[in-house]
Design an enzyme around this catalytic site. Sequence first.
Site, short mmCIF file in Angstrom:
data_model
loop_
_atom_site.label_atom_id
_atom_site.label_comp_id
_atom_site.label_asym_id
_atom_site.label_seq_id
_atom_site.Cartn_x
_atom_site.Cartn_y
_atom_site.Cartn_z
N LEU A 58 3.85 0.32 -2.74
CA LEU A 58 2.86 1.24 -2.20
C LEU A 58 1.66 0.52 -1.58
CD1 LEU A 58 2.95 3.83 -5.11
CD2 LEU A 58 4.14 3.97 -2.92
N GLY A 59 1.82 -0.76 -1.30
CA GLY A 59 0.73 -1.52 -0.69
C GLY A 59 -0.42 -1.76 -1.63
N SER A 86 4.91 -2.25 -6.58
CA SER A 86 5.75 -1.06 -6.64
C SER A 86 6.04 -0.46 -5.27
CB SER A 86 5.09 -0.01 -7.54
OG SER A 86 3.78 0.27 -7.11
N GLU A 104 -5.10 -11.99 3.11
CA GLU A 104 -3.77 -12.06 2.51
C GLU A 104 -2.80 -12.96 3.28
OE1 GLU A 104 -2.45 -8.59 -0.06
OE2 GLU A 104 -3.09 -7.58 1.78
N ASP A 120 -0.16 -2.37 5.73
CA ASP A 120 -0.74 -1.90 4.48
C ASP A 120 -2.27 -1.95 4.49
OD1 ASP A 120 1.86 -1.68 3.73
OD2 ASP A 120 1.82 -3.25 2.21
#
Length: 333
Positions: free
Chosen positions: A101-102, A99, A136, A148
Amino acid sequence: MIITKTPFRMSFFGGGTDFQGFFNEHGGAVISTTFDKYCYVNVRHLPRFFDYSTELCYSKIERLKAIESIEHPAIREAMKFLDMHEIRLNYEADLPARSGLGTSSSFAVGMLNAFYGLKGKYADKKKLADEAIYLERILCKENGGIQDQIAASFGGLNRINFSADGYTVNPIIISTERKEQLNDNLMLFFTGFSRFSSDISKVQQSTMKEKTKQLLEMLSLVDDAEKILTSKSDLNEFGKILDYTWKLKRGITSKISNDSIDAIYTKARKAGAIGGKLLGAGGGGFLLFYVEPDKRTLVKEAMKDILYVPFKFEDGGTRIIYYTSESYESKVQ
């Protein structure tokens, strides 16, 4: 048992300049803040009563024996990276994934924090940020920037600078009153659309050379925004350059916005929002608007068909909120 609480972030300026391919050559910077919506990671060792040795509960449930069989890439790679065995992990969040927002990076940071806690080890905020980036971007091979993970780990309203030598986290020093005014002038709405930021980031990375001019201009706006926040300038100027940076960001790739998002943005501007932007890589998720107090009701009414999400800034970053020690001796040699 360990429970970690890790905030989500909203990025105001400089998004895209946190890609290594850009900041290694040109430098980079973002202004972002974390706010009072969190993800929670609960980890404990799994009792040896079952015919599986790992239990994971997120948007799905996995029960299995071999770590290599774990479907969730971040959990699988983190368990291998930190040599975790026989665990039960539960994930919950205040806001949906994918969405803008990290959320995935907040989960990565919170999970690593929980794993270290379960091992009885302390990991500072920089270590957690660095290892979440490694998890990641390297181990999971996901495309994207590195802001993020840093924001989720450190927390607060910061300017984060990037260079070939690494990054620095610099808190933006403003009065409590001015920070509260900024918070009060921001409104967050969920568009209902979701997407994989890694897919959009991949497209963004492929066009980075062609869009260097736009990214350099977006980088310069970080300086402008910081000056507005830390001086006696009219705070509404923050909203105006938020609108300008959104127009620049839309020009990087057609996947960042779409007709539905553009229509929502136009509706909010007509109702009185000075500026705004879509948060995250683009394609859907949350829209943030800068709105003067006397226009908030009008904007809210204009946006009545989508969800309004009140929020407050937070400064804590990731933290362990529950800890109990346990006796555990691994069977793995």
